[in-house]
Design a protein around this motif. Sequence first.
Motif, PDB file in Angstrom:
ATOM      1  N   TRP A  94       0.824  -1.212   0.000  1.00 18.45           N
ATOM      2  CA  TRP A  94       0.000   0.000   0.000  1.00 18.45           C
ATOM      3  C   TRP A  94       0.857   1.260   0.000  1.00 18.45           C
ATOM      4  CZ3 TRP A  94      -4.546  -0.644  -1.735  1.00 18.45           C
ATOM      5  CH2 TRP A  94      -5.216  -1.846  -1.504  1.00 18.45           C
ATOM      6  N   ARG A  95       2.013   1.185   0.660  1.00 16.08           N
ATOM      7  CA  ARG A  95       2.925   2.327   0.647  1.00 16.08           C
ATOM      8  C   ARG A  95       3.445   2.591  -0.766  1.00 16.08           C
ATOM      9  NH1 ARG A  95       8.259   3.020   0.727  1.00 16.08           N
ATOM     10  NH2 ARG A  95       8.660   0.811   0.989  1.00 16.08           N
ATOM     11  N   LEU A  96       3.787   1.547  -1.496  1.00 13.07           N
ATOM     12  CA  LEU A  96       4.263   1.705  -2.870  1.00 13.07           C
ATOM     13  C   LEU A  96       3.150   2.179  -3.804  1.00 13.07           C
ATOM     14  CD1 LEU A  96       6.637  -1.377  -3.190  1.00 13.07           C
ATOM     15  CD2 LEU A  96       7.261   1.031  -2.925  1.00 13.07           C
ATOM     16  N   ARG A  97       1.935   1.697  -3.571  1.00 11.65           N
ATOM     17  CA  ARG A  97       0.802   2.177  -4.388  1.00 11.65           C
ATOM     18  C   ARG A  97       0.547   3.653  -4.141  1.00 11.65           C
ATOM     19  NH1 ARG A  97      -4.027  -1.284  -6.048  1.00 11.65           N
ATOM     20  NH2 ARG A  97      -4.633   0.823  -6.534  1.00 11.65           N
ATOM     21  N   PHE A  98       0.595   4.073  -2.866  1.00 15.56           N
ATOM     22  CA  PHE A  98       0.399   5.484  -2.547  1.00 15.56           C
ATOM     23  C   PHE A  98       1.531   6.327  -3.130  1.00 15.56           C
ATOM     24  CE2 PHE A  98       1.229   9.088   0.319  1.00 15.56           C
ATOM     25  CZ  PHE A  98       0.064   9.804   0.086  1.00 15.56           C
ATOM     26  N   ARG A  99       2.740   5.810  -3.083  1.00 16.26           N
ATOM     27  CA  ARG A  99       3.879   6.539  -3.654  1.00 16.26           C
ATOM     28  C   ARG A  99       3.718   6.725  -5.159  1.00 16.26           C
ATOM     29  NH1 ARG A  99      10.126   4.493  -3.249  1.00 16.26           N
ATOM     30  NH2 ARG A  99      11.039   6.268  -4.304  1.00 16.26           N
ATOM     31  N   ALA A 100       3.254   5.699  -5.857  1.00 15.93           N
ATOM     32  CA  ALA A 100       3.032   5.823  -7.303  1.00 15.93           C
ATOM     33  C   ALA A 100       1.901   6.806  -7.588  1.00 15.93           C
ATOM     34  CB  ALA A 100       2.710   4.451  -7.895  1.00 15.93           C
TER      35      ALA A 100
ATOM     36  N   ARG B  31       0.864  13.142  -9.747  1.00 13.37           N
ATOM     37  CA  ARG B  31       0.040  14.354  -9.604  1.00 13.37           C
ATOM     38  C   ARG B  31       0.751  15.335  -8.681  1.00 13.37           C
ATOM     39  NH1 ARG B  31      -4.432  11.712  -9.294  1.00 13.37           N
ATOM     40  NH2 ARG B  31      -3.287   9.833  -9.725  1.00 13.37           N
ATOM     41  N   PRO B  32       0.355  16.615  -8.696  1.00 19.19           N
ATOM     42  CA  PRO B  32       0.986  17.580  -7.780  1.00 19.19           C
ATOM     43  C   PRO B  32       0.451  17.405  -6.363  1.00 19.19           C
ATOM     44  CG  PRO B  32      -0.641  18.686  -9.142  1.00 19.19           C
ATOM     45  CD  PRO B  32      -0.555  17.274  -9.636  1.00 19.19           C
ATOM     46  N   PHE B  33       0.921  16.359  -5.698  1.00 18.13           N
ATOM     47  CA  PHE B  33       0.371  15.991  -4.396  1.00 18.13           C
ATOM     48  C   PHE B  33       0.614  17.070  -3.350  1.00 18.13           C
ATOM     49  CE2 PHE B  33       1.002  14.081  -0.205  1.00 18.13           C
ATOM     50  CZ  PHE B  33      -0.254  13.543   0.002  1.00 18.13           C
ATOM     51  N   TRP B  34       1.857  17.545  -3.227  1.00 20.92           N
ATOM     52  CA  TRP B  34       2.167  18.509  -2.176  1.00 20.92           C
ATOM     53  C   TRP B  34       1.502  19.852  -2.436  1.00 20.92           C
ATOM     54  CZ3 TRP B  34       3.536  16.358   2.012  1.00 20.92           C
ATOM     55  CH2 TRP B  34       4.261  15.182   1.992  1.00 20.92           C
ATOM     56  N   GLY B  35       1.384  20.239  -3.685  1.00 23.68           N
ATOM     57  CA  GLY B  35       0.665  21.472  -3.998  1.00 23.68           C
ATOM     58  C   GLY B  35      -0.792  21.387  -3.592  1.00 23.68           C
ATOM     59  N   GLY B  36      -1.419  20.233  -3.879  1.00 25.08           N
ATOM     60  CA  GLY B  36      -2.811  20.036  -3.480  1.00 25.08           C
ATOM     61  C   GLY B  36      -2.978  19.990  -1.977  1.00 25.08           C
ATOM     62  N   LEU B  37      -2.017  19.368  -1.270  1.00 27.55           N
ATOM     63  CA  LEU B  37      -2.111  19.268   0.183  1.00 27.55           C
ATOM     64  C   LEU B  37      -1.982  20.644   0.840  1.00 27.55           C
ATOM     65  CD1 LEU B  37      -2.309  17.347   2.619  1.00 27.55           C
ATOM     66  CD2 LEU B  37       0.188  17.316   2.630  1.00 27.55           C
ATOM     67  N   PHE B  38      -1.006  21.435   0.405  1.00 24.01           N
ATOM     68  CA  PHE B  38      -0.843  22.768   0.993  1.00 24.01           C
ATOM     69  C   PHE B  38      -2.035  23.669   0.672  1.00 24.01           C
ATOM     70  CE2 PHE B  38       3.692  21.734   1.491  1.00 24.01           C
ATOM     71  CZ  PHE B  38       3.881  22.210   2.767  1.00 24.01           C
TER      72      PHE B  38
END
Length: 197
Positions: free
Chosen positions: A14-20, A25-32
Amino acid sequence: MKAESTESRGFTYWRLRFRAWRGSRPFWGGLFTLLGGIPIAYFPYGNLKLGNLTLAMSTTAGAGSLIIGVLLVTLGLTMWYHSLVRVFSGVAAILLALVSIPISNFGGFLLGYLCALVGGGLALAWVPVKHPVPEEPEEDEHYDESAEPYDTTTRHDEWAPEPGGPRDPLLPAPREGAEPNVTETTAEANGGRNSAG
């Protein structure tokens, strides 16, 4: 082939799936951006308690703050699930962060403002990874061994077709009334230019 159930998949899977998923996508931009919308929407409706003293932070611009906060949360989710519009989402997040300064308690006491500004900038800076396209293997050239070998001693003028012989289908035919092999041109007296025709 052994069927693998979802229960037997461990934390690493699950960690590898989440990493992929995060890398596509711009994950950190969306989180901030999402985190920036929460204080902007909350602080105008929240109360701060200092001992027995309750300090109400609600202002007349509470509805505007709520709209800006909800839009920032929506833009953060849009960056995650529709990364094709990341440029629009990033620009909109930066503009909403700037608008939140005068409208909602200095942009959620600068906490929401800074988070939304950083999130919009990260979304604008993110570029999807271009995976190299594997090259297709070149096919081996097949040649007929029974064919005559290529003669390198033949000159180019020996290949030219006979004047009355068959024409090459790729070359245009001569105009009507014109000789097929006209090689002479007439020179004009002024400037020595050749005249066509």
